[in-house]
Design an enzyme around this catalytic site. Structure first.
Site, short mmCIF file in Angstrom:
data_model
loop_
_atom_site.label_atom_id
_atom_site.label_comp_id
_atom_site.label_asym_id
_atom_site.label_seq_id
_atom_site.Cartn_x
_atom_site.Cartn_y
_atom_site.Cartn_z
N HIS A 21 56.65 20.85 26.40
CA HIS A 21 57.01 20.83 24.97
C HIS A 21 58.15 19.83 24.74
O HIS A 21 58.12 19.06 23.79
CB HIS A 21 57.51 22.21 24.53
CG HIS A 21 56.48 23.31 24.51
ND1 HIS A 21 56.66 24.49 25.18
CD2 HIS A 21 55.28 23.39 23.90
CE1 HIS A 21 55.61 25.28 24.96
NE2 HIS A 21 54.75 24.64 24.20
N LYS A 45 49.53 37.43 20.00
CA LYS A 45 49.72 37.08 21.41
C LYS A 45 50.59 38.08 22.17
O LYS A 45 51.46 38.72 21.60
CB LYS A 45 50.33 35.69 21.50
CG LYS A 45 49.31 34.62 21.21
CD LYS A 45 49.84 33.28 21.65
CE LYS A 45 48.76 32.24 21.58
NZ LYS A 45 49.25 30.92 22.00
N SER A 133 52.86 27.61 28.73
CA SER A 133 53.77 28.77 28.72
C SER A 133 53.13 29.95 29.44
O SER A 133 53.80 30.71 30.13
CB SER A 133 54.11 29.16 27.28
OG SER A 133 54.73 28.09 26.63
P1 ADP Z 1 50.26 27.45 20.38
O1 ADP Z 1 50.09 28.90 20.72
O2 ADP Z 1 50.40 27.16 18.92
O3 ADP Z 1 49.28 26.51 21.05
P2 ADP Z 1 52.18 26.55 22.32
O4 ADP Z 1 53.61 26.90 22.41
O5 ADP Z 1 51.30 26.98 23.43
O6 ADP Z 1 51.70 27.13 20.94
O7 ADP Z 1 52.02 24.99 22.11
C1 ADP Z 1 52.60 24.30 21.03
C2 ADP Z 1 52.10 22.86 21.08
O8 ADP Z 1 52.59 22.24 22.26
C3 ADP Z 1 50.59 22.71 21.13
O9 ADP Z 1 50.22 21.55 20.43
C4 ADP Z 1 50.30 22.55 22.60
O10 ADP Z 1 49.10 21.84 22.81
C5 ADP Z 1 51.51 21.73 23.00
N1 ADP Z 1 51.84 21.86 24.42
C6 ADP Z 1 52.00 22.97 25.15
N2 ADP Z 1 52.29 22.68 26.44
C7 ADP Z 1 52.30 21.33 26.51
C8 ADP Z 1 52.51 20.39 27.57
N3 ADP Z 1 52.72 20.75 28.82
N4 ADP Z 1 52.43 19.07 27.24
C9 ADP Z 1 52.16 18.69 25.97
N5 ADP Z 1 51.95 19.50 24.95
C10 ADP Z 1 52.02 20.80 25.21
#
Ligand code: ADP
Length: 169
Positions: A21, A45, A133
Site C-alpha cells: 500500500h 470482512k 493484508s
Molecule cells: P480492499 O479490501 O478495498 O481491496 P485493500 O486494503 O486490500 O482494500 O486494498 C486497497 C487497495 O490497495 C486496492 O486497490 C488493492 O488492490 C491495493 N493493494 C493491496 N495490496 C497491494 C500491494 N501489495 N501492492 C499494490 N497494491 C496493493
C-alpha cells in the site's frame, strides 16, 4: 499550459497497511496534489484491527515519514459517496498482478457508471506484488518474520494483538 489541481482518494480496508500500500501511496504523491487515504468501515470482512486502530497506524506512518499532502480518515458506505464528500477528482487503486485486474476493472467501471468518477491505477513494485493484508495476518498468526513487508509500527501492533488473541483463546 495550466496545471490542474488533482485530489485523489485511496480507499481500502488497510487491515493492516502494508509496504505494498505504501509503495502505491509514495508513487501517488508524485502524481497528485492531495491524497486522502480512506479506511473503509466495511462490516463484512473479518477484521483484525478496528477502523480507528487502522487510521491511527497510518497516521503514525504519515507523520513519521513527513508525507506532504497526505491525510487519513475512515468512511462508511460507498467509496463514491466518500469521494464526492471529499471533492476528490479521482479514485486511486493499486494493482499487484493480473488477478487484481478483473475485479478492479469491474469496480472502476461501476464507480464511473454510478458517479462519473475515474479510477487511476498504479502498479506496485515487483517486491510487493505478492503482499496482501490477508497474507500478512496469516503469516503473523504463525509467527513469521514480516519485517520486509510491513512498517515497524504495524509489526509491533500485530505482535501485541496476536498475543492478546492467544491469551483470550
Ligand atoms: P480492499 O479490501 O478495498 O481491496 P485493500 O486494503 O486490500 O482494500 O486494498 C486497497 C487497495 O490497495 C486496492 O486497490 C488493492 O488492490 C491495493 N493493494 C493491496 N495490496 C497491494 C500491494 N501489495 N501492492 C499494490 N497494491 C496493493
Amino acid at each position: 499550459m495550466r496545471k490542474k489541481f488533482v485530489r485523489a482518494i485511496f480507499p481500502g480496508s488497510f487491515d493492516p497497511i502494508t509496504n505494498g500500500h505504501l509503495d502505491v501511496i509514495d508513487r501517488g504523491i508524485k502524481l497528485f496534489d492531495e491524497l486522502i487515504i480512506a479506511v473503509g468501515r466495511s462490516p463484512v470482512k473479518n477484521q483484525l484491527f478496528t477502523p480507528e486502530e487502522r487510521v491511527e497506524m497510518i497516521k503514525e506512518i504519515v507523520r513519521e515519514r513527513r508525507m506532504k499532502g497526505v491525510s487519513v480518515e475512515s468512511f462508511e458506505g460507498l467509496t463514491v459517496e466518500c469521494a464526492a464528500r471529499k471533492k476528490a477528482d479521482v479514485i486511486l487503486r493499486g494493482l499487484r498482478s493480473l488477478t487484481d485486474v478483473q475485479y478492479e476493472f469491474q469496480l472502476a467501471m461501476t464507480n464511473r457508471a454510478v458517479a462519473g468518477i475515474e479510477t487511476v491505477f498504479i502498479m506496485t513494485s515487483e517486491r510487493y506484488g505478492f503482499t496482501s493484508s490477508t497474507l500478512i495476518r496469516e503469516v503473523a498468526s504463525l509467527g513469521g518474520d514480516l519485517s520486509n513487508l510491513i512498517p515497524e509500527n504495524v509489526q509491533k501492533r500485530l505482535k501485541k494483538r496476536l498475543k492478546c488473541k492467544k491469551i483470550a483463546r
